[in-house]
Design a protein around this motif. Structure first.
Motif, short mmCIF file in Angstrom:
data_model
loop_
_atom_site.label_atom_id
_atom_site.label_comp_id
_atom_site.label_asym_id
_atom_site.label_seq_id
_atom_site.Cartn_x
_atom_site.Cartn_y
_atom_site.Cartn_z
N LEU A 151 -9.32 25.76 1.43
CA LEU A 151 -8.27 25.62 0.63
C LEU A 151 -7.79 24.22 0.74
O LEU A 151 -8.04 23.50 1.79
CB LEU A 151 -7.13 26.42 0.85
CG LEU A 151 -7.48 27.99 0.77
CD1 LEU A 151 -6.31 28.86 0.87
CD2 LEU A 151 -7.96 28.20 -0.71
N ASN A 172 -0.81 25.21 -4.27
CA ASN A 172 -1.86 25.97 -5.03
C ASN A 172 -1.11 26.91 -5.67
O ASN A 172 -0.27 27.62 -5.23
CB ASN A 172 -2.93 26.58 -4.11
CG ASN A 172 -3.87 25.52 -3.32
OD1 ASN A 172 -4.53 24.98 -4.02
ND2 ASN A 172 -3.53 25.29 -2.09
N TYR A 217 -1.54 30.52 -7.79
CA TYR A 217 -2.45 31.50 -8.05
C TYR A 217 -2.01 32.72 -9.40
O TYR A 217 -0.80 32.87 -9.01
CB TYR A 217 -2.85 32.37 -6.88
CG TYR A 217 -3.55 31.55 -5.80
CD1 TYR A 217 -4.82 31.33 -5.60
CD2 TYR A 217 -2.44 30.90 -4.96
CE1 TYR A 217 -5.25 30.48 -4.81
CE2 TYR A 217 -3.21 29.96 -3.92
CZ TYR A 217 -4.43 30.14 -3.83
OH TYR A 217 -4.93 29.08 -2.89
N ARG A 219 -14.44 31.17 3.31
CA ARG A 219 -13.59 31.33 1.76
C ARG A 219 -12.94 32.62 1.65
O ARG A 219 -11.69 32.84 1.39
CB ARG A 219 -14.58 30.88 0.73
CG ARG A 219 -13.78 30.85 -0.54
CD ARG A 219 -12.96 29.86 -0.74
NE ARG A 219 -12.53 29.69 -2.00
CZ ARG A 219 -11.32 29.01 -2.40
NH1 ARG A 219 -10.64 28.49 -1.40
NH2 ARG A 219 -10.96 29.08 -3.62
N TRP A 220 -13.78 33.56 1.90
CA TRP A 220 -13.11 35.16 2.07
C TRP A 220 -12.04 35.15 2.92
O TRP A 220 -11.07 35.74 2.44
CB TRP A 220 -14.04 36.11 2.42
CG TRP A 220 -13.63 37.57 2.12
CD1 TRP A 220 -12.73 38.23 3.03
CD2 TRP A 220 -13.78 38.42 1.12
NE1 TRP A 220 -12.62 39.43 2.68
CE2 TRP A 220 -13.20 39.62 1.36
CE3 TRP A 220 -14.59 38.26 -0.03
CZ2 TRP A 220 -13.28 40.77 0.62
CZ3 TRP A 220 -14.44 39.35 -0.88
CH2 TRP A 220 -13.78 40.70 -0.68
N LEU A 276 -8.85 33.53 1.60
CA LEU A 276 -8.14 34.01 0.20
C LEU A 276 -7.82 35.58 0.47
O LEU A 276 -6.66 35.82 -0.10
CB LEU A 276 -9.35 33.85 -0.59
CG LEU A 276 -9.57 32.71 -1.37
CD1 LEU A 276 -11.03 33.07 -2.33
CD2 LEU A 276 -8.63 32.07 -2.13
N PHE A 277 -8.48 36.26 1.25
CA PHE A 277 -8.34 37.66 1.64
C PHE A 277 -8.28 37.90 3.07
O PHE A 277 -8.93 38.59 3.62
CB PHE A 277 -9.18 38.56 0.92
CG PHE A 277 -9.50 38.35 -0.22
CD1 PHE A 277 -8.62 38.25 -1.46
CD2 PHE A 277 -10.68 37.53 -0.80
CE1 PHE A 277 -8.94 38.17 -2.80
CE2 PHE A 277 -11.06 37.22 -2.23
CZ PHE A 277 -9.82 37.53 -2.87
#
Length: 84
Positions: free
Chosen positions: A34, A39, A41, A66-67, A70-71
């Motif tokens: 990121l 940011n 969303y 990246r996963w 984000l999560f």
């Protein structure tokens, strides 16, 4: 499966439009993959519909880094199952 409850500790603001089917979350927290900037969303409440659209239009799985960005509360898995 995405949990029904999520905390938003890093959120600077949360917008819930009247009668909307989505919410907007703005955060300045960065993480792996990121940017360092703020940011925003847009989060749709109909996650099943989003999953189907994403798999149909962008059937690319996220890298583990990246996963995680984000999560972080979910274990990594392929974004779209074969044949979806």
């Amino acid at each position: 499966m995405t949990p029904e409850f999520a905390t938003l500790e890093a959120a600077e603001s949360v917008r819930l439009p009247s009668g909307g089917s989505w919410l907007a979350v703005t955060t300045g927290t960065d993480g792996p993959g990121l940017s360092d900037e703020r940011n925003t969303y847009i989060l749709d409440y109909d996650t099943d519909r989003l999953y189907e659209v994403m798999c149909r239009t962008q059937p690319v799985s996220l890298s583990e880094d990246r996963w995680e960005a984000l999560f972080p509360h979910l274990e990594h898995r392929d974004s779209c199952a074969e044949g979806e």
